[in-house]
Design an enzyme around this catalytic site. Structure first.
Site, PDB file in Angstrom:
ATOM      1  N   PHE A 172       0.858  -1.192   0.000  1.00 20.99           N
ATOM      2  CA  PHE A 172       0.000   0.000   0.000  1.00 20.99           C
ATOM      3  C   PHE A 172       0.891   1.239   0.000  1.00 20.99           C
ATOM      4  O   PHE A 172       1.740   1.385   0.884  1.00 20.99           O
ATOM      5  CB  PHE A 172      -0.935   0.046   1.214  1.00 20.99           C
ATOM      6  CG  PHE A 172      -1.827   1.261   1.190  1.00 20.99           C
ATOM      7  CD1 PHE A 172      -2.986   1.269   0.431  1.00 20.99           C
ATOM      8  CD2 PHE A 172      -1.486   2.415   1.879  1.00 20.99           C
ATOM      9  CE1 PHE A 172      -3.794   2.404   0.365  1.00 20.99           C
ATOM     10  CE2 PHE A 172      -2.286   3.556   1.820  1.00 20.99           C
ATOM     11  CZ  PHE A 172      -3.445   3.545   1.063  1.00 20.99           C
ATOM     12  N   LYS A 209       3.269  10.221   8.337  1.00 21.53           N
ATOM     13  CA  LYS A 209       2.592   9.763   9.549  1.00 21.53           C
ATOM     14  C   LYS A 209       3.223  10.273  10.853  1.00 21.53           C
ATOM     15  O   LYS A 209       2.973  11.393  11.245  1.00 21.53           O
ATOM     16  CB  LYS A 209       2.512   8.234   9.520  1.00 21.53           C
ATOM     17  CG  LYS A 209       1.455   7.744   8.487  1.00 21.53           C
ATOM     18  CD  LYS A 209       1.125   6.297   8.709  1.00 21.53           C
ATOM     19  CE  LYS A 209       0.144   5.719   7.716  1.00 21.53           C
ATOM     20  NZ  LYS A 209      -1.253   5.978   8.037  1.00 21.53           N
ATOM     21  N   ASP A 249       9.574   2.544   1.507  1.00 20.11           N
ATOM     22  CA  ASP A 249       8.431   3.306   2.027  1.00 20.11           C
ATOM     23  C   ASP A 249       8.328   3.051   3.530  1.00 20.11           C
ATOM     24  O   ASP A 249       7.870   1.988   3.957  1.00 20.11           O
ATOM     25  CB  ASP A 249       7.154   2.855   1.291  1.00 20.11           C
ATOM     26  CG  ASP A 249       5.903   3.579   1.784  1.00 20.11           C
ATOM     27  OD1 ASP A 249       5.963   4.228   2.837  1.00 20.11           O
ATOM     28  OD2 ASP A 249       4.858   3.472   1.101  1.00 20.11           O
TER      29      ASP A 249
HETATM   30  C1  LIG Z   1       3.201   2.466   3.847  1.00 19.13           C
HETATM   31  C2  LIG Z   1       2.291   3.612   3.494  1.00 19.13           C
HETATM   32  N1  LIG Z   1       2.609   4.401   2.477  1.00 19.13           N
HETATM   33  C3  LIG Z   1       1.840   5.447   2.143  1.00 19.13           C
HETATM   34  C4  LIG Z   1       0.676   5.728   2.807  1.00 19.13           C
HETATM   35  C5  LIG Z   1      -0.180   6.885   2.397  1.00 19.13           C
HETATM   36  O1  LIG Z   1      -0.053   7.903   3.317  1.00 19.13           O
HETATM   37  P1  LIG Z   1      -1.126   9.109   3.357  1.00 19.13           P
HETATM   38  O2  LIG Z   1      -2.403   8.523   3.810  1.00 19.13           O
HETATM   39  O3  LIG Z   1      -0.531  10.095   4.310  1.00 19.13           O
HETATM   40  O4  LIG Z   1      -1.207   9.639   1.967  1.00 19.13           O
HETATM   41  C6  LIG Z   1       0.305   4.920   3.888  1.00 19.13           C
HETATM   42  C7  LIG Z   1      -0.955   5.167   4.606  1.00 19.13           C
HETATM   43  O5  LIG Z   1      -1.489   4.332   5.272  1.00 19.13           O
HETATM   44  C8  LIG Z   1       1.134   3.827   4.232  1.00 19.13           C
HETATM   45  O6  LIG Z   1       0.810   3.012   5.239  1.00 19.13           O
END
Ligand SMILES: Cc1ncc(COP(=O)(O)O)c(C=O)c1O
Length: 407
Positions: A144, A260, A231
């Site tokens: 994700f 986050k 990520d």
């Molecule tokens: C691993 C990862 N990457 C990217 C995102 C996307 O982040 P945002 O919701 O701040 O766009 C998330 C959100 O849950 C995530 O868990």
């Protein structure tokens, strides 16, 4: 009689036929009003133990006594200037992130998907700079990365992509932890420029990449001249007990998206780049109005300062091990519990059946959790959680799981 106020907000009718907020979330029927530490209260006064931290966002819990005055001070000085000018707090936070990661420079944005978009653009430009006209990026089943068109295309979940085609091209998907698959791609596809993965898949169900796999992917990227882009939006910023989850494998990425937990609730995102990726973006290649604003930067600087002062990496490791151990001894042997996994304060309890209903039942029992990938109970508490609160999480959660499995 006073004239009616034309500018008063319309009364909210939660049961009304035409709500004004788009229904992008199936929301639980209560609103939180305030918090303190790991505890929050809703607008009716009901108290909850927060084992979710706004999905890994509230690193310092709620209303932290060191963070609140720092943010108040910043709001009173300068909330936003512009990237037309130098922003000294950007320099401060970037220097700190580079020192903690061993990487070289930082681009600031506002969210996880924005950080990932920036990383994907870096990878494409890295390819073009080397004469690869149609660069491709390796991504993973179950991943994700966000909800923008590029990041949902990189995401390995057909439910998230449904209805939004045509997807962005230039991604090749492989299974997690399969070294042979990535080596095969290296031999067969000359357009690959980068590998993009979460060190621990969060939304995908707290699924860790193995340490050995991370080392092997680093090796393949070095051999092939690819970028390794990790990520760490969910698993980074101390959550696993190290600043960044990849540090457990003793490797360094070339690009690391963060968001986050970085601002303890103030929206902020970043990519941190190593030498191979640090000079790819040049003036005019990328930008954002809000990214790197003084308020978000102060939140990042203060979050890291407080984490260091209060030993929150050690706390995440210790309380996480305690919590996972307690869950394992209470639930581990139950038929219906497939696995209890995770690192530090990023824990998943996988059941053998869909268990989304547990989110609501936990709220009723005064506990905030989430269920992800349909059957994984996910715990992402604030990194300030203490042992008594961790025990309380277990005390509230275990009976719910036992009852659910017995139904
Ligand atoms: C691993 C990862 N990457 C990217 C995102 C996307 O982040 P945002 O919701 O701040 O766009 C998330 C959100 O849950 C995530 O868990």
């Amino acid at each position: 009689m006073n004239a009616p106020d034309r500018f008063a907000p319309a009364a909210v009718d939660p049961g009304g036929a035409e709500p004004h907020v788009m229904p992008t979330y199936g929301r639980l029927p209560f609103a939180l009003s305030h918090g303190s530490g790991c505890w929050v209260w809703d607008t009716t006064g009901k108290k909850y133990l927060d084992a979710l931290a706004g999905i890994a966002v509230n690193t310092l819990g709620h209303a932290h006594p060191k963070l609140v005055p720092a943010l108040q001070d910043q709001v009173a000085k300068l909330i936003h200037s512009s990237n037309y000018y130098l922003v000294s707090l950007q320099e401060q936070l970037a220097a700190k992130l580079c020192a903690l990661s061993g990487l070289r420079n930082v681009f600031f944005c506002n969210s996880g998907l924005e950080a990932n978009e920036a990383a994907l653009k870096v990878a494409r430009k890295f390819g073009h700079d080397r004469g690869i006209e149609r660069p491709e990026i390796v991504v993973y089943e179950g991943a994700f990365h966000g909800r923008s068109l590029a990041t949902l295309s990189a995401t390995g979940n057909p439910k998230i992509q449904a209805g939004f085609g045509p997807l962005v091209e230039g991604f090749v998907r492989v299974p997690l932890n399969d070294v042979a698959a990535i080596e095969r791609l290296g031999r067969s596809n000359p357009n690959i420029v980068a590998v993009f993965l979460e060190v621990i898949q969060g939304e995908g169900g707290i699924r860790p990449t193995t340490i050995e796999y991370l080392k092997q992917v680093r090796r393949v990227c070095d051999e092939r001249g690819w970028l390794l882009m990790l990520d760490e939006v969910q698993c980074g910023m101390g959550r696993t007990g190290k600043w960044f989850a990849h540090q457990w494998a003793g490797i360094r990425p070339d690009v690391m998206p963060l968001a986050k937990g970085l601002g303890s609730g103030v929206p902020v995102g970043a990519i941190v780049a190593g030498p191979k990726a640090a000079n790819i973006f040049q003036p005019g290649n990328h930008g954002t109005t809000f990214g790197g604003n003084p308020l978000a930067m102060r939140a990042g600087v203060e979050t890291i300062r407080i984490m260091e002062e209060d030993g929150l990496l050690e706390n995440a490791a210790n309380i996480g091990a305690h919590l996972k151990g307690a869950l394992a001894s209470e639930l581990g042997a139950l038929p219906g519990v497939k696995e209890i996994r995770g690192q530090g304060l990023m824990i998943g309890v996988e059941l053998d059946r869909p268990c989304n209903v547990l989110t609501t039942r936990a709220c009723e029992a005064g506990l905030l959790i989430s269920v992800t990938a349909d059957s994984v109970i996910r715990l992402l508490p604030p990194l300030i959680m203490n042992r008594a609160e961790a025990d309380e999480v277990v005390e509230r959660l275990v009976p719910l799981v036992k009852k659910f499995l017995a139904e």
